[in-house]
Write a protein that holds these residues in place. Sequence first.
Motif, mmCIF file in Angstrom:
data_model
loop_
_atom_site.group_PDB
_atom_site.id
_atom_site.type_symbol
_atom_site.label_atom_id
_atom_site.label_comp_id
_atom_site.label_asym_id
_atom_site.label_seq_id
_atom_site.Cartn_x
_atom_site.Cartn_y
_atom_site.Cartn_z
ATOM 1 N N VAL A 190 0.854 -1.179 0.000
ATOM 2 C CA VAL A 190 0.000 0.000 0.000
ATOM 3 C C VAL A 190 0.894 1.235 0.000
ATOM 4 O O VAL A 190 1.956 1.246 0.617
ATOM 5 C CB VAL A 190 -0.979 0.010 1.211
ATOM 6 C CG1 VAL A 190 -0.227 0.100 2.515
ATOM 7 C CG2 VAL A 190 -1.988 1.128 1.094
ATOM 8 N N LYS A 191 0.465 2.219 -0.742
ATOM 9 C CA LYS A 191 1.180 3.494 -0.785
ATOM 10 C C LYS A 191 0.370 4.513 -0.014
ATOM 11 O O LYS A 191 -0.829 4.655 -0.224
ATOM 12 C CB LYS A 191 1.360 3.957 -2.230
ATOM 13 C CG LYS A 191 2.249 3.040 -3.020
ATOM 14 C CD LYS A 191 2.310 3.429 -4.463
ATOM 15 C CE LYS A 191 3.162 2.422 -5.213
ATOM 16 N NZ LYS A 191 3.099 2.617 -6.645
ATOM 17 N N GLN A 192 1.048 5.209 0.892
ATOM 18 C CA GLN A 192 0.373 6.216 1.704
ATOM 19 C C GLN A 192 0.943 7.581 1.328
ATOM 20 O O GLN A 192 2.124 7.855 1.537
ATOM 21 C CB GLN A 192 0.579 5.922 3.187
ATOM 22 C CG GLN A 192 -0.204 6.831 4.089
ATOM 23 C CD GLN A 192 -0.056 6.426 5.549
ATOM 24 O OE1 GLN A 192 0.876 5.735 5.914
ATOM 25 N NE2 GLN A 192 -0.974 6.875 6.358
ATOM 26 N N LYS A 200 9.296 9.097 -0.290
ATOM 27 C CA LYS A 200 9.906 8.882 -1.597
ATOM 28 C C LYS A 200 8.922 9.251 -2.693
ATOM 29 O O LYS A 200 7.712 9.293 -2.467
ATOM 30 C CB LYS A 200 10.293 7.414 -1.760
ATOM 31 C CG LYS A 200 11.333 6.935 -0.794
ATOM 32 C CD LYS A 200 11.613 5.471 -1.002
ATOM 33 C CE LYS A 200 12.612 4.976 0.008
ATOM 34 N NZ LYS A 200 12.826 3.551 -0.083
ATOM 35 N N LYS A 201 9.441 9.462 -3.874
ATOM 36 C CA LYS A 201 8.604 9.685 -5.047
ATOM 37 C C LYS A 201 8.160 8.321 -5.549
ATOM 38 O O LYS A 201 8.990 7.466 -5.874
ATOM 39 C CB LYS A 201 9.382 10.433 -6.119
ATOM 40 C CG LYS A 201 8.554 10.862 -7.301
ATOM 41 C CD LYS A 201 9.398 11.693 -8.251
ATOM 42 C CE LYS A 201 8.572 12.201 -9.409
ATOM 43 N NZ LYS A 201 9.380 13.028 -10.324
ATOM 44 N N LEU A 202 6.854 8.084 -5.583
ATOM 45 C CA LEU A 202 6.299 6.778 -5.943
ATOM 46 C C LEU A 202 5.443 6.890 -7.192
ATOM 47 O O LEU A 202 4.719 7.870 -7.384
ATOM 48 C CB LEU A 202 5.438 6.245 -4.793
ATOM 49 C CG LEU A 202 6.121 6.117 -3.435
ATOM 50 C CD1 LEU A 202 5.098 5.839 -2.352
ATOM 51 C CD2 LEU A 202 7.157 5.016 -3.478
ATOM 52 N N CYS A 203 5.517 5.875 -8.033
ATOM 53 C CA CYS A 203 4.706 5.822 -9.238
ATOM 54 C C CYS A 203 3.301 5.335 -8.886
ATOM 55 O O CYS A 203 3.132 4.359 -8.166
ATOM 56 C CB CYS A 203 5.340 4.882 -10.255
ATOM 57 S SG CYS A 203 4.433 4.806 -11.806
ATOM 58 N N PHE A 219 2.716 10.471 -10.350
ATOM 59 C CA PHE A 219 3.631 10.268 -9.230
ATOM 60 C C PHE A 219 3.074 10.928 -7.979
ATOM 61 O O PHE A 219 2.420 11.967 -8.057
ATOM 62 C CB PHE A 219 5.015 10.850 -9.545
ATOM 63 C CG PHE A 219 5.721 10.144 -10.653
ATOM 64 C CD1 PHE A 219 6.424 8.975 -10.411
ATOM 65 C CD2 PHE A 219 5.683 10.634 -11.952
ATOM 66 C CE1 PHE A 219 7.078 8.314 -11.437
ATOM 67 C CE2 PHE A 219 6.331 9.990 -12.980
ATOM 68 C CZ PHE A 219 7.031 8.812 -12.718
ATOM 69 N N ILE A 220 3.334 10.312 -6.822
ATOM 70 C CA ILE A 220 2.979 10.894 -5.533
ATOM 71 C C ILE A 220 4.207 10.833 -4.639
ATOM 72 O O ILE A 220 5.158 10.095 -4.909
ATOM 73 C CB ILE A 220 1.802 10.146 -4.850
ATOM 74 C CG1 ILE A 220 2.185 8.688 -4.561
ATOM 75 C CG2 ILE A 220 0.536 10.245 -5.668
ATOM 76 C CD1 ILE A 220 1.188 7.959 -3.665
#
Length: 156
Positions: A100-102, A113-116, A127-128
């Motif tokens: 999971v990306k928060q 971090k910069k996440l796709c 990107f988030i």
Amino acid sequence: MFDFIDKILSSFESCFSRKAAFRWFVILIIGLMLRSDKLGVTSVIRDLALKPDCYLSMLHFFRASSWSLDRIRQCWFQTVLRFFPLYQENGFHVLVGDGVKQSKEGRRIPGVKKLCQESEHSAKPQFIHGHMFGGLGILAGSIRSMSCVPLNIRKA
């Protein structure tokens, strides 16, 4: 059930070089299983009716040099193999993974971090900035009643 929990927790004793650290480990695990809210160490102390003086000792446990997270993790893997009826499909154990990306607003927060973003929704940015958490588990039980036993959870 108490005997089963006792057998599992006793298998971790070899991971600790001091008896006191192992006792705090057992107290924390039982406390995390029984706590009524998610306020961390405070809820463990409250729900186990421990003296407030235990707070600093309990916090010190997390920084103690008498144990290693890697040794506890390896012991957990061995404990799962020994005590849990692991489900098999064609002779192989079934692993389950998820992540999971928060999203976080600040970019200078530790671990951000910069996440796709893999969403197909066009309104979401590609990107988030945020944290990524990933987990790995193994299926236990039978085809009629399965559950996932967590093996590892990490922040990537």
